[in-house]
Scaffold this active site. Sequence first.
Site, PDB file in Angstrom:
ATOM      1  N   LYS A   1       0.848  -1.205   0.000  1.00 36.22           N
ATOM      2  CA  LYS A   1       0.000   0.000   0.000  1.00 36.22           C
ATOM      3  C   LYS A   1       0.878   1.249   0.000  1.00 36.22           C
ATOM      4  CE  LYS A   1      -0.323  -0.298   5.034  1.00 36.22           C
ATOM      5  NZ  LYS A   1      -1.113  -0.830   6.161  1.00 36.22           N
TER       6      LYS A   1
ATOM      7  N   ARG B   1     -10.862  -0.208  15.027  1.00 35.72           N
ATOM      8  CA  ARG B   1     -10.754   0.547  13.781  1.00 35.72           C
ATOM      9  C   ARG B   1     -11.845   0.076  12.824  1.00 35.72           C
ATOM     10  NH1 ARG B   1      -5.117   0.930  10.425  1.00 35.72           N
ATOM     11  NH2 ARG B   1      -5.492  -1.308  10.172  1.00 35.72           N
TER      12      ARG B   1
ATOM     13  N   HIS C   1      -6.366  -7.376  12.812  1.00 37.67           N
ATOM     14  CA  HIS C   1      -5.126  -6.592  12.820  1.00 37.67           C
ATOM     15  C   HIS C   1      -4.653  -6.401  14.255  1.00 37.67           C
ATOM     16  CE1 HIS C   1      -2.084  -4.209  11.001  1.00 37.67           C
ATOM     17  NE2 HIS C   1      -2.498  -3.046  11.477  1.00 37.67           N
TER      18      HIS C   1
ATOM     19  N   ARG D   1       0.943 -10.822   6.808  1.00 37.66           N
ATOM     20  CA  ARG D   1       0.926  -9.588   6.008  1.00 37.66           C
ATOM     21  C   ARG D   1       2.174  -8.775   6.325  1.00 37.66           C
ATOM     22  NH1 ARG D   1      -4.175  -9.661   8.562  1.00 37.66           N
ATOM     23  NH2 ARG D   1      -3.588  -7.789   9.721  1.00 37.66           N
TER      24      ARG D   1
ATOM     25  N   TYR E   1      14.691  30.940   7.539  1.00 37.43           N
ATOM     26  CA  TYR E   1      13.458  31.599   8.003  1.00 37.43           C
ATOM     27  C   TYR E   1      13.424  31.682   9.522  1.00 37.43           C
ATOM     28  CZ  TYR E   1      11.351  31.070   3.347  1.00 37.43           C
ATOM     29  OH  TYR E   1      11.058  31.158   2.011  1.00 37.43           O
TER      30      TYR E   1
ATOM     31  N   CYS F   1      13.333  24.569   4.607  1.00 35.83           N
ATOM     32  CA  CYS F   1      12.503  25.368   3.702  1.00 35.83           C
ATOM     33  C   CYS F   1      11.681  24.434   2.812  1.00 35.83           C
ATOM     34  CB  CYS F   1      13.379  26.241   2.793  1.00 35.83           C
ATOM     35  SG  CYS F   1      14.610  27.235   3.629  1.00 35.83           S
TER      36      CYS F   1
ATOM     37  N   ASP G   1      11.928  23.958  -0.397  1.00 41.63           N
ATOM     38  CA  ASP G   1      12.708  23.297  -1.452  1.00 41.63           C
ATOM     39  C   ASP G   1      14.186  23.136  -1.125  1.00 41.63           C
ATOM     40  OD1 ASP G   1      10.308  23.603  -3.136  1.00 41.63           O
ATOM     41  OD2 ASP G   1      10.864  25.727  -3.047  1.00 41.63           O
TER      42      ASP G   1
HETATM   43  C1  LIG Z   1      -0.387  -1.799   6.823  1.00 39.95           C
HETATM   44  C2  LIG Z   1      -0.973  -3.048   7.304  1.00 39.95           C
HETATM   45  C3  LIG Z   1      -0.179  -4.185   7.508  1.00 39.95           C
HETATM   46  C4  LIG Z   1       1.327  -4.155   7.422  1.00 39.95           C
HETATM   47  O1  LIG Z   1       1.842  -3.721   8.657  1.00 39.95           O
HETATM   48  P1  LIG Z   1       3.422  -3.651   8.895  1.00 39.95           P
HETATM   49  O2  LIG Z   1       3.545  -3.206  10.301  1.00 39.95           O
HETATM   50  O3  LIG Z   1       3.946  -2.642   7.927  1.00 39.95           O
HETATM   51  O4  LIG Z   1       3.955  -5.001   8.632  1.00 39.95           O
HETATM   52  C5  LIG Z   1      -0.821  -5.367   7.831  1.00 39.95           C
HETATM   53  N1  LIG Z   1      -2.166  -5.423   7.969  1.00 39.95           N
HETATM   54  C6  LIG Z   1      -2.952  -4.339   7.802  1.00 39.95           C
HETATM   55  C7  LIG Z   1      -4.426  -4.476   7.978  1.00 39.95           C
HETATM   56  C8  LIG Z   1      -2.387  -3.123   7.489  1.00 39.95           C
HETATM   57  O5  LIG Z   1      -3.173  -2.052   7.344  1.00 39.95           O
END
Ligand SMILES: *Cc1c(COP(=O)(O)O)cnc(C)c1O
Length: 361
Positions: free
Chosen positions: A38, A130, A160, A214, A258, A305, A307
């Site tokens: 992602k 979530r 998760h 994941r 700045y 800054c 850039d």
């Molecule tokens: C982003 C994400 C992951 C990956 O997590 P990492 O900590 O980068 O390994 C796994 N599962 C879900 C649902 C996520 O949103």
Amino acid sequence: MIGNGRSWVEIDLNVIEKNYLEYKKQLKSNQFLCAVVKADAYGHGAVPVSKKLQQAGCNFFAVATVDEAIELRKSGITGEILVLGYTPIERINEILEYDIIQTLIDEEYAKALPDIHIKAQFAIDTGMNRIGLNADNPDECEQIIKKYSNKFKINGIYTHLCVADTDSFDSFTNDQIKKFDNLCSKIKGMNLEYVHCLNSAGGLRYNKFGNLVRLGIVLYGLLPSNDVVLPDGIKPALSWKSRIIMVKKIKKGECVGYGCTYRADKDIKVATVCTGYADGYNRKNSNKGTVIINGCKVPVIGRVCMDQIMIDVSKINEVSAGDTVTLLGDGFTADDMAHICDTIGYETVCAISKRVPRYYL
Ligand SMILES: *Cc1c(COP(=O)(O)O)cnc(C)c1O
């Protein structure tokens, strides 16, 4: 000229492949990896990263949005692609068209989607609060999953872990896994292909539940948190370079940048580097950041800054306009920069803006 000659990122795809293979060694034989790509593979470029991993045998990818999924499909990724986030109901036919798996966020979302038989997985909420069906009511979860198994091709469920990277939250994570495991037992008869709960940290630290991990941040060689120790051989794949465009001497008492937030307490030599916060260089590096020149750490002085940044190069003898500066790399990681900026490595690499072209080694 190297890179684009201004501000650019170099990504070693062989390092990403190596990280993938090293991580895989940590798993059980019945487990495989979902590459989390992602946010343009955490800034590393989702298409080149996914193509490399597909060659290395990866056939499961996760993204956050339908557009990210379609980009992968169009680039020739043939494995499963799971959208971890919300897809607008108006766009759900694209999920079908591109053979993508959609996450079902809750029952209301599952109900609102049209009956076009897309591939889907229910998110299960085991404590993060979530998205997902509430695992505290396992009977209700079971009933909902079964109810919708005619409307969707449900090929999995997942949860998760929100503190798998933190030592002091061991019992919380074990509790999350237990709740998920309990629900999985209840619906065992459905023979779902994918049941998964582990992210990068979870796969390294918990009891390896589920058949899919994941893998996000560790794929890129960065740390989920300071409590996590990475397996040997895993290292950052990305470096960020820029250039010095001007060198000058300033006198004691003169200020830089700045707001005049830096004032020289002796005569110093200042170099201006052509990267700024519009490139994604965090403004919290102001008067705190570090860049590397010829292996030598040099401080950022004054405010970042849009850039450009200014650095104190007094201790570097040979330095002139045109020289390359390392913003990330040469042993200074995105985790190190994140520490200075009071954020996480994830954000540091995701923030590198699209003005900074990516080059692949
Ligand atoms: C982003 C994400 C992951 C990956 O997590 P990492 O900590 O980068 O390994 C796994 N599962 C879900 C649902 C996520 O949103």
